[in-house]
Design a protein around this motif. Structure first.
Motif, short mmCIF file in Angstrom:
data_model
loop_
_atom_site.label_atom_id
_atom_site.label_comp_id
_atom_site.label_asym_id
_atom_site.label_seq_id
_atom_site.Cartn_x
_atom_site.Cartn_y
_atom_site.Cartn_z
N PRO A 1 -36.36 28.40 -14.46
CA PRO A 1 -35.21 27.49 -14.35
C PRO A 1 -35.08 26.88 -12.96
CG PRO A 1 -34.50 29.79 -14.51
CD PRO A 1 -35.97 29.79 -14.72
N SER A 2 -34.34 25.80 -12.90
CA SER A 2 -34.15 25.09 -11.65
C SER A 2 -33.57 26.02 -10.58
CB SER A 2 -33.20 23.92 -11.91
OG SER A 2 -33.09 23.17 -10.76
N GLY A 3 -34.13 25.95 -9.38
CA GLY A 3 -33.61 26.73 -8.25
C GLY A 3 -34.12 28.16 -8.22
N CYS A 4 -35.10 28.51 -9.10
CA CYS A 4 -35.57 29.91 -9.14
C CYS A 4 -36.56 30.22 -8.01
CB CYS A 4 -36.18 30.24 -10.50
SG CYS A 4 -37.72 29.37 -10.77
N GLY A 5 -37.05 29.19 -7.31
CA GLY A 5 -37.94 29.45 -6.15
C GLY A 5 -39.37 28.96 -6.32
N LYS A 6 -39.63 28.12 -7.34
CA LYS A 6 -41.02 27.67 -7.59
C LYS A 6 -41.57 26.87 -6.40
CE LYS A 6 -39.71 25.40 -11.31
NZ LYS A 6 -38.25 25.67 -11.37
N SER A 7 -40.80 25.84 -6.00
CA SER A 7 -41.29 24.99 -4.89
C SER A 7 -41.39 25.79 -3.60
CB SER A 7 -40.35 23.81 -4.67
OG SER A 7 -40.35 23.01 -5.81
N THR A 8 -40.44 26.72 -3.41
CA THR A 8 -40.49 27.54 -2.20
C THR A 8 -41.78 28.35 -2.17
OG1 THR A 8 -38.09 27.66 -2.31
CG2 THR A 8 -39.17 29.26 -0.88
N LEU A 9 -42.16 28.89 -3.33
CA LEU A 9 -43.37 29.70 -3.40
C LEU A 9 -44.59 28.89 -2.94
CD1 LEU A 9 -44.59 32.43 -4.44
CD2 LEU A 9 -45.07 31.24 -6.57
N1 LIG Z 1 -33.36 24.72 3.33
C1 LIG Z 1 -32.80 25.54 2.49
N2 LIG Z 1 -31.87 26.39 2.92
C2 LIG Z 1 -31.29 27.25 2.12
N3 LIG Z 1 -31.56 27.34 0.80
C3 LIG Z 1 -32.48 26.51 0.29
C4 LIG Z 1 -33.15 25.56 1.10
N4 LIG Z 1 -34.02 24.87 0.32
C5 LIG Z 1 -33.90 25.38 -0.92
N5 LIG Z 1 -32.97 26.35 -0.94
C6 LIG Z 1 -32.55 27.17 -2.10
O1 LIG Z 1 -33.66 27.94 -2.49
C7 LIG Z 1 -33.66 28.11 -3.88
C8 LIG Z 1 -35.05 27.79 -4.45
O2 LIG Z 1 -35.31 26.42 -4.28
P1 LIG Z 1 -36.65 25.78 -4.87
O3 LIG Z 1 -36.69 24.38 -4.43
O4 LIG Z 1 -37.78 26.64 -4.51
O5 LIG Z 1 -36.38 25.88 -6.43
P2 LIG Z 1 -37.25 25.33 -7.64
O6 LIG Z 1 -37.46 26.47 -8.55
O7 LIG Z 1 -38.45 24.64 -7.16
O8 LIG Z 1 -36.21 24.31 -8.25
P3 LIG Z 1 -36.47 22.96 -9.11
O9 LIG Z 1 -37.15 23.38 -10.35
O10 LIG Z 1 -35.10 22.47 -9.35
O11 LIG Z 1 -37.29 22.06 -8.25
C9 LIG Z 1 -32.56 27.22 -4.43
O12 LIG Z 1 -31.45 28.04 -4.76
C10 LIG Z 1 -32.19 26.32 -3.29
O13 LIG Z 1 -30.83 26.00 -3.28
#
Ligand SMILES: Nc1ncnc2c1ncn2[C@@H]1O[C@H](COP(=O)(O)OP(=O)(O)OP(=O)(O)O)[C@@H](O)[C@H]1O
Length: 580
Positions: A375-383
């Motif tokens: 789901p959105s915001g679960c951390g995929k892009s961060t990984l």
């Molecule tokens: N610079 C930041 N500072 C603090 N929290 C952040 C920052 N960037 C992202 N986040 C938080 O980290 C979490 C993971 O974000 P991420 O972009 O990895 O999610 P995602 O799974 O890729 O989402 P999506 O599918 O919507 O792209 C989210 O809750 C977001 O709010």
């Protein structure tokens, strides 16, 4: 600060500085020749019974020559100073740009783009102004002021000379007081202007939305408030400046009267000649005009120092962890294509209390295709940011058995390619954009073949100028799908060992997406490319060897597409469109 600026100079420019100092001394001496010549004229030539023009002419010629030579050497000095100042500005811009390009990403999240841009430009102007003030304005003013003081002491009795030059400390005290009271407000003004720049760039970046929402008036109102606060601060500053200017003027006027009164008294008592009264008055004006200059310069100098200090705050930004020299790894080169994450945890520095990723373990063998869903915001892009070494983390990430810490940015760029959802495009030709970041020479035929694989060929045919089409800033004159295709052409040219796709085909129509998918799979089969792909459109992950499903920073499910879509859990809910 000045020593730091001096370090920007090449030996030629350092030598030039010495040249400027010699010229300054010469020029200061030449400036004093006019009052001395006038004194001679008054006391010796004009005092004679019959004044002959032949006796006056050589003195006039002498005054003319001294002034012409002085002006010529001033031009030479100006060119030398300009050469140094423009060189410093160029080097300073390069250093600041390098520092910014290598700064931690958290810095850019904390500062608005326009703010950085505005600050940098103003700081560069201030920094080069500092050099000009120092060598074009300040040093000559000091030199000619000192020469004038020397003549005053040579010509007048000591006590009178001392009272005349008291104009200097009194004036300087007023300026120092002005500088110390205005410093804080100058820093405030600088920060407010930078914040306004930030807002302006933010507004221009959202111009479409502002128009669609019809929020122009709201934005103008927001800006008006800030502009008014800036104006109020500026007026406070200008009022204080006017007050100090007035004090400086009164100081000069008082000493003007003192000089005339004292010299006339001395002349009346026969202590000095009428010529000395004249030359002393001229020397006094030779002293007050550089003094006035000096006051202006000191004030501008203090303003430029504020900017130069802020400039060095940018240059001395910490370098991002990923540029630290890799730990020596004893000659082992990473085995191609393998990727492993062990106990990887991460929190954004802005939110250290929240674990965005929590103990991630993942192993991807060479040539495997792994999908990431969740789901959105679960951390995929961060990984994937961590795999691309964009943020520091806890735990271990290895590529081909070598820890990411041991890989330089260059080594990593050679092995790993990341295609983001919104690719980075520069304002240049389409061809240059395609070849952006590719370090080996590529032929036109290769580019055309890669463009065919990424379905860009048809687009090129339609664009004016084909490959010479001028892409606007950020690809503003291309569609989202066209921008993604350009990023994918780069991939077919690079053929990386590890390919990371972050919603890389999300803006493409189904047919194009399927075609490019097949091409990527072909490249994978030919090159044994390891692929990690994030996709919200789950059908894109149908052919993955394995899918990992993330939730709140953890891996909660793993398996094949077909197994996961039948297993109760997040993936099945997402597939069925019923995820709450
Ligand atoms: N610079 C930041 N500072 C603090 N929290 C952040 C920052 N960037 C992202 N986040 C938080 O980290 C979490 C993971 O974000 P991420 O972009 O990895 O999610 P995602 O799974 O890729 O989402 P999506 O599918 O919507 O792209 C989210 O809750 C977001 O709010």
């Amino acid at each position: 600060m000045l020593r730091k600026l001096f370090s920007f100079l090449r030996p030629r420019q350092k030598a030039q500085f010495l040249g400027v100092l010699v010229i300054l001394a010469l020029s200061a001496g030449l400036t004093q020749l006019t009052p001395l010549a006038i004194e001679y004229l008054t006391d010796h030539v004009l005092a004679e019974q019959s004044i002959r023009f032949q006796s006056v002419a050589p003195i006039l010629l002498f005054i003319l020559c001294a002034n012409v030579v002085n002006e010529v050497i001033k031009v030479i000095r100006r060119l030398m100073v300009e050469d140094t100042a423009t060189y410093i500005e160029k080097s300073a811009r390069q250093r600041a740009t390098e520092a910014l390009l290598k700064a931690p990403l958290s810095y850019f999240r904390a500062h608005m783009t326009g703010n950085i841009h505005g600050r940098l430009n103003r700081n560069l102007e201030g920094t080069s102004k500092l050099i000009k003030l120092l060598f074009m304005d300040f040093a000559p003013a000091v030199a000619s002021g000192m020469a004038a003081v020397a003549v005053i002491f040579a010509k007048l009795p000591l006590l009178v000379a001392l009272s005349v030059v008291m104009v200097i400390p009194v004036g300087t005290l007023i300026v120092l007081r002005q500088i110390s009271t205005q410093k804080g407000i100058r820093v405030e003004l600088m920060e407010t202007k930078a914040a306004m720049d930030g807002t302006m760039v933010e507004l221009l970046g959202g111009i479409d939305t502002i128009r669609v929402l019809d929020s122009t008036q709201r934005e103008l109102g927001r800006l008006e408030g800030r502009s008014e606060r800036l104006r109020a601060k500026e007026m406070k500053h200008h009022t204080a400046m006017a007050f100090y200017d007035c004090l400086k003027f009164i100081n000069e006027a008082v000493f003007n009267v003192v000089v005339i009164a004292l010299t006339v008294l001395l002349a009346a008592g026969g202590t000095i000649s009428i010529g000395t009264v004249l030359s002393t008055y001229l020397c006094f004006t030779q002293l007050t005009s550089p003094l006035r200059e000096l006051h202006r310069i000191l004030d501008e100098f203090s303003e430029s120092m504020v900017l130069a200090r802020d400039y060095f705050a940018i240059v001395e930004l910490p370098t991002d962890f990923s540029y630290r020299l890799p730990a020596p790894r004893g000659g082992t080169d990473p085995a191609p294509g393998e990727l492993e994450l062990k106990g990887v945890s991460f929190s954004y520095p802005e939110k250290p209390e929240v674990k965005t990723l929590d103990h991630i373990d993942l192993r991807v063998e060479r040539g495997k295709f792994v999908g990431i869903a969740g789901p959105s915001g679960c951390g995929k892009s961060t990984l994937i940011k961590l795999i691309a070494k964009l943020e520091p983390y806890e735990g271990h990430i290895t590529i081909g058995g070598v820890d990411l810490d041991g890989l330089s940015r260059a080594e990593l760029a050679e092995r790993v390619a990341l295609v983001p959802q919104s690719p980075f495009l520069v304002a240049d030709t389409l061809y240059e954009n395609i070849c952006y970041g590719i370090k080996r020479p590529v032929s036109r035929a290769e580019v055309e073949e890669a463009a065919r694989r990424a379905c860009l060929s048809q687009v090129v045919e339609q664009l004016a100028g084909g490959y010479d089409f001028q892409v606007a800033e950020g690809g503003g004159n291309l569609s989202g799908g066209q921008r993604q295709r350009i990023a994918l052409v780069r991939i077919f040219l690079r053929k990386p060992e590890i390919l990371i796709l972050d919603e890389a085909t999300s803006a493409l129509d189904n047919t194009t997406e399927k075609y490019i998918q097949t091409q990527i799979e072909e490249m994978q089969a030919e090159q044994s490319t390891t692929i990690l792909s994030i996709a919200h459109r789950l059908t894109t992950l149908e052919h993955c060897d394995e899918i990992i499903v993330m939730d709140r920073g953890e891996i909660v499910q793993r398996g094949s597409f077909h197994a996961l879509k039948e297993t109760p859990g997040i993936f099945r809910d997402m597939h069925r469109g019923v995820l709450k």
